[in-house]
Scaffold this motif. Sequence first.
Motif, PDB file in Angstrom:
ATOM      1  N   GLY A   1       0.774  -1.230   0.188  1.00  0.00           N
ATOM      2  CA  GLY A   1       0.130  -0.050   0.142  1.00  0.00           C
ATOM      3  C   GLY A   1       0.770   1.282   0.001  1.00  0.00           C
ATOM      4  O   GLY A   1       0.290   2.482  -0.142  1.00  0.00           O
ATOM      5  N   THR A   2       2.270   1.067   0.233  1.00  0.00           N
ATOM      6  CA  THR A   2       2.941   2.426   0.405  1.00  0.00           C
ATOM      7  C   THR A   2       3.858   2.523  -1.044  1.00  0.00           C
ATOM      8  O   THR A   2       4.595   3.562  -1.405  1.00  0.00           O
ATOM      9  CB  THR A   2       3.952   2.353   1.459  1.00  0.00           C
ATOM     10  OG1 THR A   2       4.870   1.146   1.541  1.00  0.00           O
ATOM     11  CG2 THR A   2       3.149   2.057   2.988  1.00  0.00           C
ATOM     12  N   VAL A   3       4.036   1.315  -1.821  1.00  0.00           N
ATOM     13  CA  VAL A   3       4.563   1.304  -2.937  1.00  0.00           C
ATOM     14  C   VAL A   3       3.813   0.483  -3.989  1.00  0.00           C
ATOM     15  O   VAL A   3       2.995  -0.187  -3.677  1.00  0.00           O
ATOM     16  CB  VAL A   3       6.077   0.579  -2.793  1.00  0.00           C
ATOM     17  CG1 VAL A   3       6.756   1.477  -1.782  1.00  0.00           C
ATOM     18  CG2 VAL A   3       5.909  -0.825  -2.208  1.00  0.00           C
TER      19      VAL A   3
ATOM     20  N   VAL B   1       6.511  -2.871  -7.579  1.00  0.00           N
ATOM     21  CA  VAL B   1       7.908  -2.704  -6.586  1.00  0.00           C
ATOM     22  C   VAL B   1       7.932  -3.582  -5.699  1.00  0.00           C
ATOM     23  O   VAL B   1       9.058  -4.234  -5.052  1.00  0.00           O
ATOM     24  CB  VAL B   1       7.937  -1.299  -6.219  1.00  0.00           C
ATOM     25  CG1 VAL B   1       9.031  -0.952  -5.246  1.00  0.00           C
ATOM     26  CG2 VAL B   1       7.653  -0.329  -7.386  1.00  0.00           C
ATOM     27  N   LEU B   2       6.736  -3.876  -4.851  1.00  0.00           N
ATOM     28  CA  LEU B   2       6.611  -4.733  -3.692  1.00  0.00           C
ATOM     29  C   LEU B   2       7.257  -6.117  -3.911  1.00  0.00           C
ATOM     30  O   LEU B   2       8.264  -6.601  -3.324  1.00  0.00           O
ATOM     31  CB  LEU B   2       5.159  -4.982  -3.497  1.00  0.00           C
ATOM     32  CG  LEU B   2       4.898  -5.535  -1.884  1.00  0.00           C
ATOM     33  CD1 LEU B   2       5.484  -4.696  -0.614  1.00  0.00           C
ATOM     34  CD2 LEU B   2       3.368  -6.072  -2.030  1.00  0.00           C
ATOM     35  N   ILE B   3       6.791  -6.666  -5.249  1.00  0.00           N
ATOM     36  CA  ILE B   3       7.256  -8.091  -5.755  1.00  0.00           C
ATOM     37  C   ILE B   3       8.872  -7.919  -5.983  1.00  0.00           C
ATOM     38  O   ILE B   3       9.761  -8.875  -5.730  1.00  0.00           O
ATOM     39  CB  ILE B   3       6.659  -8.609  -7.036  1.00  0.00           C
ATOM     40  CG1 ILE B   3       4.993  -8.617  -6.481  1.00  0.00           C
ATOM     41  CG2 ILE B   3       7.227  -9.738  -7.350  1.00  0.00           C
ATOM     42  CD1 ILE B   3       4.936  -9.607  -5.410  1.00  0.00           C
ATOM     43  N   SER B   4       9.213  -6.902  -6.727  1.00  0.00           N
ATOM     44  CA  SER B   4      10.712  -6.717  -6.914  1.00  0.00           C
ATOM     45  C   SER B   4      11.462  -6.772  -5.644  1.00  0.00           C
ATOM     46  O   SER B   4      12.584  -7.150  -5.508  1.00  0.00           O
ATOM     47  CB  SER B   4      10.811  -5.511  -7.674  1.00  0.00           C
ATOM     48  OG  SER B   4      12.343  -4.996  -7.530  1.00  0.00           O
ATOM     49  N   MET B   5      10.800  -5.846  -4.520  1.00  0.00           N
ATOM     50  CA  MET B   5      11.600  -5.806  -3.401  1.00  0.00           C
ATOM     51  C   MET B   5      11.811  -7.066  -2.597  1.00  0.00           C
ATOM     52  O   MET B   5      12.884  -7.749  -2.018  1.00  0.00           O
ATOM     53  CB  MET B   5      10.938  -5.086  -2.318  1.00  0.00           C
ATOM     54  CG  MET B   5      11.077  -3.394  -2.517  1.00  0.00           C
ATOM     55  SD  MET B   5       9.907  -2.224  -1.604  1.00  0.00           S
ATOM     56  CE  MET B   5      10.496  -2.494   0.099  1.00  0.00           C
ATOM     57  N   ILE B   6      10.845  -8.018  -2.705  1.00  0.00           N
ATOM     58  CA  ILE B   6      10.716  -9.399  -2.211  1.00  0.00           C
ATOM     59  C   ILE B   6      11.935 -10.254  -2.803  1.00  0.00           C
ATOM     60  O   ILE B   6      12.823 -10.992  -2.228  1.00  0.00           O
ATOM     61  CB  ILE B   6       9.501 -10.343  -2.221  1.00  0.00           C
ATOM     62  CG1 ILE B   6       8.304  -9.197  -1.306  1.00  0.00           C
ATOM     63  CG2 ILE B   6       9.520 -11.455  -1.818  1.00  0.00           C
ATOM     64  CD1 ILE B   6       7.053  -9.901  -1.645  1.00  0.00           C
TER      65      ILE B   6
END
Length: 211
Positions: free
Chosen positions: A160-162, A166-171
């Motif tokens: 919800g903040t990104v 981007v969230l999947i990329s961060m993981i």
Amino acid sequence: MFTYLNALFVGLLILSNILAVKLFSIGHYFLPAAVIVYVVTYLITDVIGEVYGRKAAQRTVQAGFFTQVIALIFIYIAIQLPAAPVFASQDAFHTILGGSFRVIIASLLSYLASQNFDVFIFHRLKEAHGEKKLWLRNNLSTMGSQLIDTTIFITIAFAGTVPFKVLISMIITQYIVKFIIAIIDTPIAYLLVRWAKKDKSTPKDSPMTAD
């Protein structure tokens, strides 16, 4: 040595909760700054489990959880205290530490799941291999637990903040980094285990005992 390992474990946990508020970039990929610290905690619990046993490792995990909860309470209290007129950084103080509450909640949940999984897998492998293949149980337990930790932590802390991509990329990116670190720290695991076993075998009345 056991005392120092526990102190280092807890200290790194608290530090990782604070550092996790900041995101840094490697090219087009984003990572929480805690990645440089938190992964080391799995190495420490593996060393403790290898030398002092499963129950000792579980107690370390429990102590870490308790300490994080206490830290959350005191951070909240510190933020709520009225700022002195000469303290001009209250907003920044609140932004950095206050912003870490969601991070700490994410950390607590991912911590409980991943650290307990790490201890479980590590000792199942030790039951199968005895004192041999420390490299295997150190890497397999850490890699498996880091996948659990990364997925839960990133999802709760940053959903919800990104953007979703981007969230999947961060993981994915964070797990790859942790995967690499887990491999690199294998020689360190052997070194720490050797030191801890040597310290454990030192007579308690010896001046060389560092417990």
